[in-house]
Design a protein around this motif. Structure first.
Motif, PDB file in Angstrom:
ATOM      1  N   GLU A 254     -23.108 -25.971 -47.344  1.00 28.01           N
ATOM      2  CA  GLU A 254     -24.414 -25.559 -48.234  1.00 28.01           C
ATOM      3  C   GLU A 254     -25.077 -24.430 -47.414  1.00 28.01           C
ATOM      4  N   SER A 255     -25.074 -24.627 -45.922  1.00 28.75           N
ATOM      5  CA  SER A 255     -25.800 -23.511 -45.355  1.00 28.75           C
ATOM      6  C   SER A 255     -24.986 -22.426 -45.593  1.00 28.75           C
ATOM      7  N   ALA A 256     -23.680 -22.454 -45.158  1.00 28.51           N
ATOM      8  CA  ALA A 256     -22.890 -21.137 -45.355  1.00 28.51           C
ATOM      9  C   ALA A 256     -23.041 -20.527 -46.671  1.00 28.51           C
ATOM     10  N   LYS A 257     -23.055 -21.323 -47.854  1.00 27.01           N
ATOM     11  CA  LYS A 257     -23.318 -20.687 -49.090  1.00 27.01           C
ATOM     12  C   LYS A 257     -24.775 -20.144 -49.329  1.00 27.01           C
ATOM     13  N   ALA A 258     -25.764 -20.804 -48.802  1.00 30.32           N
ATOM     14  CA  ALA A 258     -26.781 -20.068 -49.015  1.00 30.32           C
ATOM     15  C   ALA A 258     -27.073 -18.721 -48.205  1.00 30.32           C
ATOM     16  N   PHE A 259     -26.373 -18.833 -46.836  1.00 28.34           N
ATOM     17  CA  PHE A 259     -26.482 -17.511 -46.144  1.00 28.34           C
ATOM     18  C   PHE A 259     -25.664 -16.273 -47.062  1.00 28.34           C
ATOM     19  N   LEU A 260     -24.340 -16.682 -47.495  1.00 26.68           N
ATOM     20  CA  LEU A 260     -23.652 -15.701 -48.302  1.00 26.68           C
ATOM     21  C   LEU A 260     -24.843 -15.264 -49.473  1.00 26.68           C
ATOM     22  N   GLN A 261     -25.494 -16.125 -50.105  1.00 32.56           N
ATOM     23  CA  GLN A 261     -26.441 -15.513 -51.185  1.00 32.56           C
ATOM     24  C   GLN A 261     -27.444 -14.818 -50.717  1.00 32.56           C
ATOM     25  N   LYS A 262     -27.892 -15.213 -49.504  1.00 34.58           N
ATOM     26  CA  LYS A 262     -29.087 -14.362 -48.953  1.00 34.58           C
ATOM     27  C   LYS A 262     -28.304 -12.938 -48.512  1.00 34.58           C
TER      28      LYS A 262
ATOM     29  N   GLN B 269     -25.995 -11.166 -49.848  1.00 34.79           N
ATOM     30  CA  GLN B 269     -25.872 -10.431 -51.141  1.00 34.79           C
ATOM     31  C   GLN B 269     -27.251  -9.880 -51.627  1.00 34.79           C
ATOM     32  N   GLU B 270     -28.423 -10.495 -51.165  1.00 32.47           N
ATOM     33  CA  GLU B 270     -29.620  -9.852 -51.543  1.00 32.47           C
ATOM     34  C   GLU B 270     -30.411  -9.109 -50.690  1.00 32.47           C
ATOM     35  N   ASP B 271     -30.149  -9.194 -49.522  1.00 34.08           N
ATOM     36  CA  ASP B 271     -31.014  -8.718 -48.291  1.00 34.08           C
ATOM     37  C   ASP B 271     -30.219  -7.580 -47.633  1.00 34.08           C
ATOM     38  N   ARG B 272     -30.812  -6.394 -47.923  1.00 35.68           N
ATOM     39  CA  ARG B 272     -30.165  -5.133 -47.253  1.00 35.68           C
ATOM     40  C   ARG B 272     -30.402  -5.119 -45.757  1.00 35.68           C
ATOM     41  N   ASP B 273     -31.535  -5.447 -45.280  1.00 37.43           N
ATOM     42  CA  ASP B 273     -31.566  -5.537 -43.945  1.00 37.43           C
ATOM     43  C   ASP B 273     -30.562  -6.452 -43.347  1.00 37.43           C
ATOM     44  N   LEU B 274     -30.395  -7.584 -43.711  1.00 39.59           N
ATOM     45  CA  LEU B 274     -29.422  -8.599 -43.065  1.00 39.59           C
ATOM     46  C   LEU B 274     -28.094  -8.048 -43.146  1.00 39.59           C
ATOM     47  N   GLN B 275     -27.934  -7.498 -44.381  1.00 38.33           N
ATOM     48  CA  GLN B 275     -26.407  -6.795 -44.551  1.00 38.33           C
ATOM     49  C   GLN B 275     -26.189  -5.790 -43.343  1.00 38.33           C
ATOM     50  N   THR B 276     -27.198  -4.813 -42.896  1.00 40.23           N
ATOM     51  CA  THR B 276     -27.075  -4.010 -42.084  1.00 40.23           C
ATOM     52  C   THR B 276     -26.804  -4.538 -40.650  1.00 40.23           C
ATOM     53  N   ARG B 277     -27.661  -5.737 -40.530  1.00 39.17           N
ATOM     54  CA  ARG B 277     -27.461  -6.343 -39.183  1.00 39.17           C
ATOM     55  C   ARG B 277     -26.197  -7.145 -38.967  1.00 39.17           C
ATOM     56  N   ILE B 278     -25.480  -7.669 -40.116  1.00 39.69           N
ATOM     57  CA  ILE B 278     -24.359  -8.061 -40.059  1.00 39.69           C
ATOM     58  C   ILE B 278     -23.231  -7.055 -39.736  1.00 39.69           C
ATOM     59  N   ARG B 279     -23.253  -6.167 -40.367  1.00 40.25           N
ATOM     60  CA  ARG B 279     -22.260  -5.041 -40.402  1.00 40.25           C
ATOM     61  C   ARG B 279     -22.318  -4.275 -38.778  1.00 40.25           C
ATOM     62  N   SER B 280     -23.497  -4.460 -38.190  1.00 42.61           N
ATOM     63  CA  SER B 280     -23.652  -3.891 -36.843  1.00 42.61           C
ATOM     64  C   SER B 280     -23.165  -4.841 -35.916  1.00 42.61           C
ATOM     65  N   ALA B 281     -22.901  -5.955 -36.215  1.00 43.25           N
ATOM     66  CA  ALA B 281     -22.436  -7.015 -35.262  1.00 43.25           C
ATOM     67  C   ALA B 281     -21.139  -6.701 -34.421  1.00 43.25           C
ATOM     68  N   GLU B 282     -21.075  -6.584 -33.370  1.00 50.53           N
ATOM     69  CA  GLU B 282     -19.868  -5.997 -32.663  1.00 50.53           C
ATOM     70  C   GLU B 282     -19.003  -7.279 -32.222  1.00 50.53           C
ATOM     71  N   SER B 283     -19.191  -8.240 -32.256  1.00 54.27           N
ATOM     72  CA  SER B 283     -18.404  -9.610 -32.052  1.00 54.27           C
ATOM     73  C   SER B 283     -18.785 -10.580 -32.744  1.00 54.27           C
ATOM     74  N   LYS B 284     -17.806 -11.528 -32.895  1.00 52.99           N
ATOM     75  CA  LYS B 284     -18.038 -12.839 -33.557  1.00 52.99           C
ATOM     76  C   LYS B 284     -19.518 -13.813 -32.962  1.00 52.99           C
ATOM     77  N   GLU B 285     -19.588 -13.669 -31.708  1.00 50.61           N
ATOM     78  CA  GLU B 285     -20.708 -14.113 -31.044  1.00 50.61           C
ATOM     79  C   GLU B 285     -22.127 -13.520 -31.755  1.00 50.61           C
ATOM     80  N   ARG B 286     -22.128 -12.263 -31.723  1.00 50.68           N
ATOM     81  CA  ARG B 286     -23.131 -11.456 -32.290  1.00 50.68           C
ATOM     82  C   ARG B 286     -23.563 -11.622 -33.908  1.00 50.68           C
ATOM     83  N   PHE B 287     -22.270 -11.841 -34.468  1.00 55.09           N
ATOM     84  CA  PHE B 287     -22.395 -12.139 -35.792  1.00 55.09           C
ATOM     85  C   PHE B 287     -22.966 -13.641 -35.986  1.00 55.09           C
TER      86      PHE B 287
END
Length: 72
Positions: free
Chosen positions: A4-12, A14-32
């Motif tokens: 449920e937490s993973a699904k909620a994160f995926l939903q967020k 899809q809606e949050d451009r700032d979060l999308q940017t931070r996820i795209r810039s993650a350079e490792s699984k740990e940072r992700f």
């Protein structure tokens, strides 16, 4: 940790451009997963893989597996 937490994160994500940017810039699984935890979500890699589209997983993995220096 939960699906449920993973699904909620995926939903967020899809809606949050700032979060999308931070996820795209993650350079490792740990940072992700660090970004995920800072957002207040808690799920495992396996739970994430159950809810996210496979193509998206492959894109991140390729980014994290940058080629090393050329061999001589």
């Amino acid at each position: 940790m939960s699906l449920e937490s993973a699904k909620a994160f995926l939903q967020k994500l899809q809606e949050d451009r700032d979060l999308q940017t931070r996820i795209r810039s993650a350079e490792s699984k740990e940072r992700f997963f660090s970004v995920i935890q800072k957002e207040g979500f808690d799920f495992s890699k396996e739970e994430w893989q159950q809810v996210v589209p496979l193509g998206w997983q492959v894109g991140l993995t390729r980014k994290w597996l940058k080629p090393g220096p050329p061999k001589e």
